[in-house]
Design a protein around this motif. Structure first.
Motif, PDB file in Angstrom:
ATOM      1  N   HIS A 189       0.475  -0.947   0.122  1.00  0.00           N
ATOM      2  CA  HIS A 189       0.405  -0.188  -0.259  1.00  0.00           C
ATOM      3  C   HIS A 189       0.675   1.242  -0.171  1.00  0.00           C
ATOM      4  O   HIS A 189       2.015   1.449   0.563  1.00  0.00           O
ATOM      5  CB  HIS A 189      -0.424   0.060   1.408  1.00  0.00           C
ATOM      6  CG  HIS A 189      -2.406   0.621   1.338  1.00  0.00           C
ATOM      7  ND1 HIS A 189      -3.432   0.942   0.667  1.00  0.00           N
ATOM      8  CD2 HIS A 189      -2.191   2.343   1.516  1.00  0.00           C
ATOM      9  CE1 HIS A 189      -3.978   1.800   0.306  1.00  0.00           C
ATOM     10  NE2 HIS A 189      -3.397   2.175   1.233  1.00  0.00           N
ATOM     11  N   GLY A 190       0.183   2.481  -0.481  1.00  0.00           N
ATOM     12  CA  GLY A 190       1.405   3.112  -0.471  1.00  0.00           C
ATOM     13  C   GLY A 190       1.409   3.980   0.661  1.00  0.00           C
ATOM     14  O   GLY A 190       0.220   4.221   1.925  1.00  0.00           O
TER      15      GLY A 190
ATOM     16  N   VAL B 288       3.778  -4.494   5.002  1.00  0.00           N
ATOM     17  CA  VAL B 288       2.639  -4.007   5.762  1.00  0.00           C
ATOM     18  C   VAL B 288       2.995  -3.311   6.348  1.00  0.00           C
ATOM     19  O   VAL B 288       4.037  -3.287   7.476  1.00  0.00           O
ATOM     20  CB  VAL B 288       2.557  -5.275   6.248  1.00  0.00           C
ATOM     21  CG1 VAL B 288       1.249  -4.854   6.525  1.00  0.00           C
ATOM     22  CG2 VAL B 288       2.175  -6.649   5.375  1.00  0.00           C
ATOM     23  N   SER B 289       2.243  -1.987   6.462  1.00  0.00           N
ATOM     24  CA  SER B 289       2.999  -0.570   8.069  1.00  0.00           C
ATOM     25  C   SER B 289       2.226  -1.320   9.317  1.00  0.00           C
ATOM     26  O   SER B 289       1.801  -1.809   9.361  1.00  0.00           O
ATOM     27  CB  SER B 289       1.546   0.268   7.769  1.00  0.00           C
ATOM     28  OG  SER B 289       1.533   1.215   8.458  1.00  0.00           O
TER      29      SER B 289
ATOM     30  N   VAL C 279      -2.529  -3.990   7.822  1.00  0.00           N
ATOM     31  CA  VAL C 279      -3.430  -4.354   6.319  1.00  0.00           C
ATOM     32  C   VAL C 279      -3.956  -4.022   5.194  1.00  0.00           C
ATOM     33  O   VAL C 279      -5.278  -3.165   6.160  1.00  0.00           O
ATOM     34  CB  VAL C 279      -3.447  -6.434   5.995  1.00  0.00           C
ATOM     35  CG1 VAL C 279      -4.660  -6.082   4.970  1.00  0.00           C
ATOM     36  CG2 VAL C 279      -3.203  -7.355   6.514  1.00  0.00           C
ATOM     37  N   ASN C 280      -3.836  -3.460   4.355  1.00  0.00           N
ATOM     38  CA  ASN C 280      -4.899  -2.003   3.643  1.00  0.00           C
ATOM     39  C   ASN C 280      -5.034  -2.723   2.202  1.00  0.00           C
ATOM     40  O   ASN C 280      -4.300  -4.137   1.681  1.00  0.00           O
ATOM     41  CB  ASN C 280      -3.785  -1.149   3.063  1.00  0.00           C
ATOM     42  CG  ASN C 280      -4.327  -0.057   4.058  1.00  0.00           C
ATOM     43  OD1 ASN C 280      -5.396   0.077   4.982  1.00  0.00           O
ATOM     44  ND2 ASN C 280      -2.859   0.425   5.175  1.00  0.00           N
ATOM     45  N   VAL C 281      -5.929  -2.173   1.642  1.00  0.00           N
ATOM     46  CA  VAL C 281      -6.109  -2.305  -0.504  1.00  0.00           C
ATOM     47  C   VAL C 281      -5.339  -2.395  -1.096  1.00  0.00           C
ATOM     48  O   VAL C 281      -5.018  -4.058  -1.540  1.00  0.00           O
ATOM     49  CB  VAL C 281      -7.282  -1.255  -0.797  1.00  0.00           C
ATOM     50  CG1 VAL C 281      -7.341  -1.588  -1.985  1.00  0.00           C
ATOM     51  CG2 VAL C 281      -8.821  -1.377   0.575  1.00  0.00           C
ATOM     52  N   GLY C 282      -3.847  -1.596  -0.643  1.00  0.00           N
ATOM     53  CA  GLY C 282      -2.649  -2.251  -1.084  1.00  0.00           C
ATOM     54  C   GLY C 282      -1.807  -3.363  -1.639  1.00  0.00           C
ATOM     55  O   GLY C 282      -0.952  -3.585  -1.754  1.00  0.00           O
ATOM     56  N   THR C 283      -2.231  -4.075  -0.066  1.00  0.00           N
ATOM     57  CA  THR C 283      -1.739  -4.878   0.421  1.00  0.00           C
ATOM     58  C   THR C 283      -2.373  -6.266  -0.285  1.00  0.00           C
ATOM     59  O   THR C 283      -1.686  -6.917  -1.236  1.00  0.00           O
ATOM     60  CB  THR C 283      -1.675  -5.510   2.113  1.00  0.00           C
ATOM     61  OG1 THR C 283      -1.487  -4.468   2.866  1.00  0.00           O
ATOM     62  CG2 THR C 283      -0.706  -6.512   2.386  1.00  0.00           C
TER      63      THR C 283
END
Length: 690
Positions: free
Chosen positions: A17-18, A105-106, A111-115
């Motif tokens: 993710h950005g 992953v931050s 977990v985000n959409v970018g992940t």
């Protein structure tokens, strides 16, 4: 840098993710491997991989960049891909060149959409997936919550390898669950082994997660796990190694990129866990007869390479990044571009680290490098030996669906804008541009607002031409719905020969794309030699409709009567008479405005179907049907929407689906515009004309 065999090369794409810290992770790896003298910082604009002026200005990756490092007698090609959805094309390029995906992953955001999209892209490309939870020195980071989220989202294959021991919000100690050792890190770069901390039941729970993942790698180990038998250390290490290489295990590492904590453990583990270029194995190409052929990762075989990225610099020229699948590519290697069929002359080959270029003897099988000044080569092209002509799989880019009109700020700079866009689209094939000859606009398509904003910035910085984006004009049409007859009589006397033409024309609707001309003149009322002039007069007239000046379509015009003068009649007079008949007849033939309708195909999560269907209706569209998508939890909604209503649909869909949705939209046909819509368009056209 010395040459490495494919068995000692790792090609690893960083994705996620950005804002999760991919570039910072890459910088820590580069710094720790002593490939850079300082630890690059995005805020300071001095990173190895975010070197483009736009990236430095925006403090985010917008291009895929490459940096090779050496660690434990292994070459690791780091491929840093953008995280923002507007630059998703770079992810497709990076995945094509890689054998593994390190998904960052931050530790704070999880977990985000970018992940999810990175995992999906890696799975589609057949890559090994490895997770790295970053930013654990931030007090708001929550590693164990993120780890549980990874397991919940991606299943029991998620396996912990390195975990933090957190005291007072600080993660300075990291435990390696394979060798059961703990290491303490200091901001001065020192690392010391320390006794295993007391983590209570958590450590045993994490070891259980490893066993659960190892059990998935074979029937024998699964039976042993079910029976409650203990795995030997060898079974665990071999099971994880095998599982990671064949994709049944996704190991999880963690650390902090701002101070390189736990990055030595990540790099050490990658060397024995991640599949090498040789492990990744053969690729299936297509030969000149269209038959599949296996290309092995073998330095001694005929050369075959795929161009996975292009950089175009107005001063330096073009640089083509290649992944060599087979053979060796060097200055004396003859290569054929399979798209053009021409032989490419190679002056030199390079190893590239960010913007730094280092000349090398050759690029071997499984390795990544670059070739300068290949003018006719494009991203996705296959370069191969003339002795074995094959086409490797290219790059599957996302569909560019956000379209705007682009205008130069200075009139007369249209050619400069077009030339600049041609260069930028070589560098980024998700930039599409066409000229709409009907509206006389140049249209540019990309993946979103930010994508096109970067294009405008690059036109100015790279090609010294300023441009602005505007909402595109819609190519409306006009037609008639009633049959009428009209006379056009043109008579002019001005000394000497006069002008005389007289026609009766019947206008009626038909299915043609423009004008359908016919005649049924009897008795020579209009001589045959004037028929082409009548048709020409009508064809010129339908270019401007009577309602709003848009081209007319679907008209059958039949010349059935008229008269002529043996001296004064001419082609010009009959052409003028035909246009007069058009002006007299069409306003009485129930003229109507037609608007273009497009076919819409939206792929979106189940939970967003109601929102999107409502939005389609709000945009005067019709939902035609729904079908489940191949991907679990996703649906495909198909419909038809007026093209005039779609200008910001890409932005809407991204917002409502958090970036999970995508769509395709293409012109289908013309339909009558509703009266209220037509009225506004007609009024605007008249106002513009004034």
């Amino acid at each position: 840098m010395k040459q490495y065999n494919a068995k000692k090369i790792l090609n690893i794409a960083l994705a996620g993710h950005g804002g999760c810290g991919k570039t910072s992770v890459a910088e820590s790896m580069i710094y720790l491997a002593k490939a850079s003298e300082r630890l690059g910082n995005i805020a300071d604009g001095n990173t190895v991989l975010d070197y483009d002026s736009e990236e430095i200005k925006r403090q985010t990756s917008i291009l895929t960049s490459v940096a090779p490092i050496e660690w434990k007698n292994t070459k690791i090609n780091i491929i840093d891909t953008p995280g923002l959805f507007d630059f998703e094309g770079g992810v497709a390029e990076g995945m094509r060149a890689a054998d593994s995906a390190l998904i960052v992953v931050s530790g704070k955001d999880g977990v985000n959409v970018g992940t999810e999209k990175a995992v999906k892209a890696a799975t589609k490309a057949g890559l090994t997936k490895i997770f790295f939870v970053n930013g654990l020195c931030d007090e708001s980071a929550r590693f164990y919550r993120v780890f549980e989220s990874l397991k919940a989202t991606f299943g029991p294959t998620v396996c912990p390898v390195v975990v933090p021991y957190i005291v007072d919000g600080q993660a300075n100690t990291y435990v390696n669950l394979f060798d059961y050792k703990a290491y303490k890190y200091d901001t001065d770069g020192s690392v010391v082994q320390t006794p295993l901390p007391d983590m209570g039941d958590r450590l045993e729970g994490l070891r259980e997660a490893i066993k659960e993942a190892v059990a998935e790698t074979s029937e024998e180990l699964l039976d042993k796990f079910i029976m409650g038998e203990e795995f030997t250390p060898e079974e665990i290490i071999l099971g994880v190694s095998k599982g990671v290489k064949d994709g049944t295990i996704c190991p999880v590492f963690c650390g902090d990129a701002h101070n390189t904590f736990a990055f030595d453990q990540l790099l050490n583990s990658l060397v024995w866990l991640a599949p090498t270029a040789a492990d990744k194995g053969d690729e299936i190409a297509v030969d000149v007869d269209g038959e599949p052929v296996e290309i092995s990762v073998n330095e001694n075989a005929a050369a075959a390479a795929v161009v996975f990225k292009t950089v175009v610099d107005p001063f330096v020229g073009k640089l083509s990044y290649v992944k060599v699948v087979s053979g060796k590519v060097s200055a004396d290697t003859p290569l054929v571009n399979m798209r053009t069929g021409t032989q490419e002359r190679i002056g030199k080959v390079l190893t590239v680290r960010g913007k730094k270029q280092i000349e090398t003897d050759y690029i071997g099988a499984g390795d990544i490098g670059a070739i300068p000044k290949l003018a006719s080569v494009k991203t996705g092209d296959t370069l191969c030996s003339p002795l074995r002509k094959v086409v490797l799989e290219g790059i599957d880019y996302p569909v560019s669906s956000y379209t705007m009109a682009i205008y130069p700020v200075t009139k007369g700079d249209e050619d400069k804008v077009a030339q600049g866009l041609a260069k930028l689209s070589e560098e980024d094939p998700t930039i599409k541009y066409v000229t709409n000859h009907e509206t006389h606009e140049m249209l540019i398509s990309g993946l979103g607002e930010q994508h096109l904003d970067v294009v405008i910035s690059k036109l100015k910085s790279k090609f010294n031409v300023e441009a602005v984006l505007k909402k595109q004009k819609i190519a409306y049409r006009e037609t008639i719905r009633k049959k009428v007859s009209a006379q056009g009589r043109y008579k002019k006397q001005s000394g000497g020969h006069g002008q005389f033409g007289d026609v009766w024309i019947e206008f009626e609707p038909c299915e043609s794309e423009g004008l359908e001309f016919a005649e049924r003149v009897v008795g020579g009322a209009v001589p045959k030699n004037f028929f082409p002039a009548v048709e020409k007069g009508l064809r010129d007239s339908i270019k401007k409709g009577v309602l709003a000046g848009y081209p007319m379509v679907g008209i059958r015009a039949t010349l059935y009567d008229g008269s002529y003068h043996p001296v004064d009649s001419s082609e010009m007079s009959f052409k003028t008479a035909a246009s007069m008949a058009y002006k007299n007849g069409i306003p009485n033939a129930s003229p109507t405005l037609l608007e273009p309708i497009g076919s819409l195909k939206v792929t979106l999560p189940d939970s967003n179907m109601g929102d999107v269907m409502g939005e389609v209706n709000k945009r005067r569209g019709r939902v035609l049907g729904m079908t489940p998508a191949e991907e679990s939890g996703m649906q495909i909604v198909e419909g038809e929407v007026p093209m005039a209503e779609m200008d910001n649909f890409a932005t809407y869909l991204r917002q409502v689906t958090q970036g999970r949705g995508s769509y395709e939209f293409a012109f289908a046909r013309y339909e009558d515009a509703p009266a209220n819509v037509a009225q506004k368009i007609i009024e605007k056209a008249k106002a513009d004309a004034e």
